[in-house]
Write an enzyme that holds these catalytic residues in place. Structure first.
Site, PDB file in Angstrom:
ATOM      1  CD  GLU A  59      -5.166   3.048   7.040  1.00 56.58           C
ATOM      2  OE1 GLU A  59      -5.318   1.868   6.685  1.00 56.58           O
ATOM      3  OE2 GLU A  59      -4.038   3.537   7.331  1.00 56.58           O
ATOM      4  CG  HIS A 115      -2.663   2.193   2.905  1.00 62.38           C
ATOM      5  ND1 HIS A 115      -2.408   2.093   4.255  1.00 62.38           N
ATOM      6  CD2 HIS A 115      -1.752   3.082   2.422  1.00 62.38           C
ATOM      7  CE1 HIS A 115      -1.396   2.880   4.570  1.00 62.38           C
ATOM      8  NE2 HIS A 115      -0.992   3.495   3.478  1.00 62.38           N
ATOM      9  CG  ASP A 155      -6.340  -0.597   4.091  1.00 59.84           C
ATOM     10  OD1 ASP A 155      -6.879  -1.618   3.618  1.00 59.84           O
ATOM     11  OD2 ASP A 155      -5.186  -0.595   4.549  1.00 59.84           O
ATOM     12  CE  LYS A 174      -8.699  -3.330  10.420  1.00 59.23           C
ATOM     13  NZ  LYS A 174      -7.447  -3.887  10.953  1.00 59.23           N
ATOM     14  CG  ASP A 185      -1.400  -2.019   4.625  1.00 60.48           C
ATOM     15  OD1 ASP A 185      -0.605  -2.913   4.968  1.00 60.48           O
ATOM     16  OD2 ASP A 185      -2.111  -1.387   5.430  1.00 60.48           O
TER      17      ASP A 185
END
Length: 417
Positions: free
Chosen positions: A225, A285, A258, A227, A325
């Site tokens: 994942e 997510h 996400d 970011k 999430d």
């Protein structure tokens, strides 16, 4: 009119466009959502030596009644699940291990520390997913873990991730449904780095070591994942989208997107079709960023509907693993789970009631007038009548009546903690 009568009228309206509503309702029953446990206790976990929340994660609010033990958390999850239609999954972090008062370091966690979760999941017909916890720990205090220049610290987190994949495999074997074990690290720098490459080389090497230890894909699915930035890593995140997208493709791992981990002008919905062309599966997510990765409770907004449409219109319900999430401590936490998860399911139902094949045909023909007109008109088709029927059929409260159950649970349980 009754719920059934409204449903029958809705069926007629959708049937005009070739949408079999009964078939949609049956199909929706089989779409699991992975519900994150950490909404229930503000991402605190149950480690014997509690650590302050870190990794750029912040939970705001002090609504009473948060879970302080695993038993309380499972009880709260059961209440939320009783208000959500369908059979779903629960997503755990490593900090939710139960060690019976013994201090067990994260690199020493084993399946036995999650036996109670597995027993509970079996009793409730749930699948379990898993995440190593690479934050809220002294060895992550400077914001670096798998990319840390200190080899000893890197090895600690490598071993934690290897153990986590074994725990995920254990979940899959015990529950008969593969666990998604997802690796996210907070690594990055607050200010402009003088070297972006070296930390990424170390992260790659660490991941290579983690995945060199084999697990059975029948029981465990690996995901990574990304970011774009975090609090304390505003200028540079080691595990960027480009890094993990390439790593996942090259190493046959799932790329997890996400919805809060991208630039505010980016939309995850726009990425899904591209990802599906090159990946057998991908993971989500679903969160709700407000100005930043703030993890607000998911609402039925345009982006959530568009995510669901991309999944449904591309026949990818079995290829996109949907997890949630978010964590809001300013409202009742059971209500937060209920609102967010019901909205994710609503979005999928909405998408399944749209005549997607006909709209695709209009686009191919260049008939953009009718395409736009119908896409807008379907926003006010009697989707709510189908949702009410689905909830009733699945034995959960219809419309806002679930709120009364949450209020009663708050009075009887949460307020006494």
């Amino acid at each position: 009119m009754s719920i059934k009568e409204n449903f029958e009228l809705a069926k007629q309206a959708y049937a005009k466009w070739g949408v079999d509503v009964d078939e949609v309702v049956e199909k929706l029953k089989n779409v699991p959502i992975s519900i994150h446990c950490w909404q229930g206790d503000d991402v605190a976990g149950f480690e014997v030596n509690q650590n302050e929340l870190s990794g750029g994660i912040d939970v705001t609010g002090n609504y009473p009644g948060k879970a302080t033990t695993a038993e309380e958390l499972r009880s709260d999850l059961e209440k939320a699940l009783s208000l959500i239609p369908g059979k779903h999954r629960v997503n755990l972090h490593a900090i939710y291990a139960e060690t019976n008062g013994e201090v067990v370091e994260r690199d020493q966690l084993e399946p036995k520390h999650f036996e109670n979760w597995v027993k509970w999941a079996k009793e409730n017909g749930l699948g379990l997913d898993y995440n190593p916890t690479l934050f809220s720990h002294p060895k992550a205090a400077d914001g670096l873990t798998l990319s840390h220049p200190n080899e000893e610290i890197r090895e600690f987190w490598i071993n934690h991730c290897i153990g986590s994949r074994k725990i995920g495999e254990y979940f899959g074997k015990e529950l008969g449904t593969p666990a998604l074990t997802n690796i996210w690290v907070p690594d990055g720098y607050k200010d402009i780095p003088s070297d972006r490459l070296t930390p990424r080389k170390r992260l790659k090497e660490s991941l290579d070591k983690i995945f060199a230890v084999e697990t059975d894909e029948r029981y465990n699915l690996d995901a990574v994942e990304s970011k774009v930035f975090g609090i304390g890593s505003e200028s540079y995140v080691v595990g960027s989208h480009e890094f993990y997208l390439n790593y996942a493709m090259k190493n046959d791992k799932l790329c997890l997107l996400d919805t809060g981990h991208y630039h505010p002008t980016e939309t995850v919905s726009n990425k899904i079709s591209s990802m599906l062309l090159f990946s057998e599966k991908l993971a989500l997510h679903v969160s709700r960023p407000v100005r930043w990765d703030s993890d607000h409770v998911v609402i039925l907004d345009d982006e959530l509907r568009e995510i669901a449409l991309e999944i449904v219109r591309n026949d990818a319900l079995d290829r996109v693993i949907i997890g949630l999430d978010f964590f809001d401590a300013s409202i009742n936490r059971v209500a937060a789970w209920t609102i967010g998860t019901r909205n994710m399911i609503k979005a999928l139902l909405y998408a399944m009631l749209v005549p997607n094949e006909y709209l695709k045909q209009l686009q191919e023909e260049g008939n953009f007038t009718e395409r736009l007109a119908l896409m807008e008109e379907f926003k006010t088709y009697p989707f709510g009548a189908v949702w009410d029927y689905y909830c009733e059929k699945m034995g959960v409260p219809v419309r806002e009546s679930w709120l009364e159950e949450v209020k009663a649970y708050e009075n009887e349980v949460l307020s006494k903690r």
